[in-house]
Design a protein around this motif. Structure first.
Motif, PDB file in Angstrom:
ATOM      1  N   ASP A 151      58.811 102.208  26.020  1.00 55.04           N
ATOM      2  CA  ASP A 151      59.598 102.016  27.237  1.00 55.04           C
ATOM      3  C   ASP A 151      59.811 103.328  27.983  1.00 55.04           C
ATOM      4  O   ASP A 151      59.771 103.369  29.214  1.00 55.04           O
ATOM      5  CB  ASP A 151      60.948 101.376  26.913  1.00 55.04           C
ATOM      6  N   ASP A 197      59.122 104.069  31.834  1.00 50.05           N
ATOM      7  CA  ASP A 197      60.237 104.513  32.688  1.00 50.05           C
ATOM      8  C   ASP A 197      59.892 105.807  33.436  1.00 50.05           C
ATOM      9  O   ASP A 197      60.342 106.014  34.557  1.00 50.05           O
ATOM     10  CB  ASP A 197      61.504 104.722  31.863  1.00 50.05           C
ATOM     11  N   SER A 248      58.569 105.686  37.070  1.00 50.80           N
ATOM     12  CA  SER A 248      59.423 105.299  38.192  1.00 50.80           C
ATOM     13  C   SER A 248      59.699 106.453  39.155  1.00 50.80           C
ATOM     14  O   SER A 248      60.023 106.232  40.321  1.00 50.80           O
ATOM     15  CB  SER A 248      60.742 104.702  37.690  1.00 50.80           C
TER      16      SER A 248
END
Length: 146
Positions: free
Chosen positions: A137, A141, A144
């Motif tokens: 994850d 992330d 972004s």
């Protein structure tokens, strides 16, 4: 701009020296070399697979984006495949620009996208067996911010 997908080991210092010499007008050169890290249970080796042709095209498109987005003089990505042992160099990113901010940002961008989007499949082999490396994850992330 160069993208090399190779089984053979590379010397990060020699690659960086060659890259820097071939980047006239650059005021900044940034590089990152990733190495195979050990895992709990003791990594015997990592097996990295890819689809020749597809992998090169995907990474070349990514590097082309970085070159134009950050006004780079040059960029280099080397990524290995095959069987690698803990401590072996697995990949290298180098960027050259007139100013350090562009070189750092582009290198960071390339590393984030290589980590999460480059079409490689990695299997860790330990004494207990073998497992494919799952996406993290945190790596997703990181995208972004781009």
């Amino acid at each position: 701009m160069a993208v090399r997908i190779q089984e053979a080991a590379f010397g990060a210092g020699a690659e960086l020296d060659r890259f820097t010499a071939d980047a006239p007008g650059a005021g900044a050169v940034v590089s990152f070399t990733g190495v195979v890290r050990d895992v709990d249970g003791g990594l015997r080796h990592m097996l990295i697979e890819h689809y020749p042709g597809m992998t090169e095209r995907a990474i070349t498109a990514l590097v082309s984006e970085a070159v134009t987005r950050w006004n780079l003089n040059d960029a280099l990505v080397i990524h290995r495949f095959g069987q690698l042992a803990p401590g072996d160099p697995i990949m290298m990113v180098a960027t050259a620009s007139a100013h350090r901010a562009d070189a750092f940002a582009a290198a960071d961008f390339l590393m984030d996208y290589l980590k999460s989007r480059a079409p490689f499949w990695k299997k860790e082999v330990t004494a207990d067996g073998a497992d494919w490396v799952a996406a993290k994850d945190a790596d997703e992330d990181a995208l972004s911010r781009w």
